[in-house]
Write a protein that holds these residues in place. Sequence first.
Motif, mmCIF file in Angstrom:
data_model
loop_
_atom_site.group_PDB
_atom_site.id
_atom_site.type_symbol
_atom_site.label_atom_id
_atom_site.label_comp_id
_atom_site.label_asym_id
_atom_site.label_seq_id
_atom_site.Cartn_x
_atom_site.Cartn_y
_atom_site.Cartn_z
ATOM 1 N N VAL A 164 5.318 -6.162 -4.969
ATOM 2 C CA VAL A 164 5.506 -6.251 -6.420
ATOM 3 C C VAL A 164 4.760 -5.115 -7.115
ATOM 4 C CG1 VAL A 164 5.025 -7.646 -8.481
ATOM 5 C CG2 VAL A 164 5.992 -8.718 -6.444
ATOM 6 N N GLN A 165 3.544 -4.812 -6.672
ATOM 7 C CA GLN A 165 2.795 -3.691 -7.248
ATOM 8 C C GLN A 165 3.579 -2.387 -7.101
ATOM 9 O OE1 GLN A 165 -0.834 -4.119 -5.020
ATOM 10 N NE2 GLN A 165 -1.891 -5.101 -6.734
ATOM 11 N N LYS A 166 4.171 -2.167 -5.946
ATOM 12 C CA LYS A 166 4.957 -0.948 -5.694
ATOM 13 C C LYS A 166 6.188 -0.905 -6.603
ATOM 14 C CE LYS A 166 6.601 2.612 -3.273
ATOM 15 N NZ LYS A 166 7.231 3.485 -4.222
ATOM 16 N N ILE A 167 6.861 -2.034 -6.727
ATOM 17 C CA ILE A 167 8.059 -2.107 -7.572
ATOM 18 C C ILE A 167 7.693 -1.829 -9.032
ATOM 19 C CG2 ILE A 167 9.775 -3.704 -8.526
ATOM 20 C CD1 ILE A 167 9.900 -4.913 -5.628
ATOM 21 N N ILE A 168 6.608 -2.443 -9.517
ATOM 22 C CA ILE A 168 6.166 -2.202 -10.891
ATOM 23 C C ILE A 168 5.828 -0.728 -11.080
ATOM 24 C CG2 ILE A 168 4.286 -2.650 -12.521
ATOM 25 C CD1 ILE A 168 4.417 -5.594 -11.592
ATOM 26 N N SER A 169 5.179 -0.139 -10.102
ATOM 27 C CA SER A 169 4.861 1.293 -10.160
ATOM 28 C C SER A 169 6.134 2.134 -10.245
ATOM 29 C CB SER A 169 4.041 1.686 -8.926
ATOM 30 O OG SER A 169 3.810 3.064 -8.913
ATOM 31 N N ASP A 170 7.134 1.805 -9.422
ATOM 32 C CA ASP A 170 8.426 2.511 -9.465
ATOM 33 C C ASP A 170 9.047 2.408 -10.857
ATOM 34 O OD1 ASP A 170 8.240 3.072 -6.729
ATOM 35 O OD2 ASP A 170 9.685 1.508 -6.145
ATOM 36 N N LEU A 171 9.076 1.192 -11.402
ATOM 37 C CA LEU A 171 9.700 0.955 -12.701
ATOM 38 C C LEU A 171 8.954 1.689 -13.816
ATOM 39 C CD1 LEU A 171 10.509 -2.839 -12.290
ATOM 40 C CD2 LEU A 171 12.170 -0.963 -12.335
ATOM 41 N N GLU A 172 7.621 1.730 -13.724
ATOM 42 C CA GLU A 172 6.841 2.454 -14.727
ATOM 43 C C GLU A 172 7.037 3.959 -14.598
ATOM 44 O OE1 GLU A 172 3.096 -0.115 -16.173
ATOM 45 O OE2 GLU A 172 2.877 0.704 -14.128
ATOM 46 N N GLN A 173 7.033 4.450 -13.376
ATOM 47 C CA GLN A 173 7.187 5.885 -13.136
ATOM 48 C C GLN A 173 8.501 6.409 -13.704
ATOM 49 O OE1 GLN A 173 6.900 6.942 -9.008
ATOM 50 N NE2 GLN A 173 6.829 9.118 -9.434
ATOM 51 N N ASP A 174 9.560 5.611 -13.622
ATOM 52 C CA ASP A 174 10.867 6.047 -14.109
ATOM 53 C C ASP A 174 11.152 5.610 -15.555
ATOM 54 O OD1 ASP A 174 11.372 7.414 -11.800
ATOM 55 O OD2 ASP A 174 12.671 5.886 -10.930
ATOM 56 N N GLY A 175 10.151 5.037 -16.230
ATOM 57 C CA GLY A 175 10.283 4.743 -17.652
ATOM 58 C C GLY A 175 10.992 3.454 -18.005
ATOM 59 N N TYR A 176 11.202 2.569 -17.062
ATOM 60 C CA TYR A 176 11.853 1.290 -17.343
ATOM 61 C C TYR A 176 10.870 0.247 -17.847
ATOM 62 C CZ TYR A 176 15.969 3.099 -15.034
ATOM 63 O OH TYR A 176 17.058 3.860 -14.713
ATOM 64 N N LEU A 177 9.591 0.479 -17.585
ATOM 65 C CA LEU A 177 8.571 -0.513 -17.851
ATOM 66 C C LEU A 177 7.273 0.208 -18.187
ATOM 67 C CD1 LEU A 177 8.059 -3.646 -17.405
ATOM 68 C CD2 LEU A 177 7.344 -3.048 -15.103
ATOM 69 N N SER A 178 6.468 -0.385 -19.048
ATOM 70 C CA SER A 178 5.114 0.102 -19.296
ATOM 71 C C SER A 178 4.226 -1.123 -19.445
ATOM 72 C CB SER A 178 5.058 0.975 -20.555
ATOM 73 O OG SER A 178 5.473 0.242 -21.686
ATOM 74 N N HIS A 179 2.925 -0.909 -19.403
ATOM 75 C CA HIS A 179 2.031 -2.045 -19.583
ATOM 76 C C HIS A 179 0.807 -1.652 -20.395
ATOM 77 C CE1 HIS A 179 -0.235 -0.324 -16.182
ATOM 78 N NE2 HIS A 179 -1.250 -1.021 -16.644
ATOM 79 N N VAL A 180 0.223 -2.674 -21.005
ATOM 80 C CA VAL A 180 -1.018 -2.543 -21.740
ATOM 81 C C VAL A 180 -1.982 -3.555 -21.133
ATOM 82 C CG1 VAL A 180 -2.146 -2.856 -23.986
ATOM 83 C CG2 VAL A 180 0.135 -1.858 -23.865
#
Length: 114
Positions: free
Chosen positions: A46-62
């Motif tokens: 899940v950490q890797k998937i979230i990283s992928d999604l953030e790297q490609d601009g689909y997701l961000s977090h605060v």
Amino acid sequence: MDGVPESHTGWTFVTNHARVLAVIADNHSARIRDIAAHCRLTERAVQKIISDLEQDGYLSHVREGRTNTYRIEPGKVLRHPAEAGLTVASLLSLLVQDEADRIPLPDSRRHTTA
């Protein structure tokens, strides 16, 4: 975890990236542990998937204290050429169930929009 489907072997119609994104769409402050349990994945996956999604601009977090709050980019176009023009919002409209049909996540602040 109650209400979570049993694990599955073989191929499926939905990717793990889409599953993780759908869980986050349902609960913008879901813990990685809860996402992993719901999707039947390891926390590391899940950490890797979230990283992928953030790297490609689909997701961000605060970061809010010890909690991450995620923001999905609903207008972002899907990656594969076969889905040209389809957005994250259109994908999530298929994956995220109506409020009455949802499986509750532990101690969640639920959000219905991306």
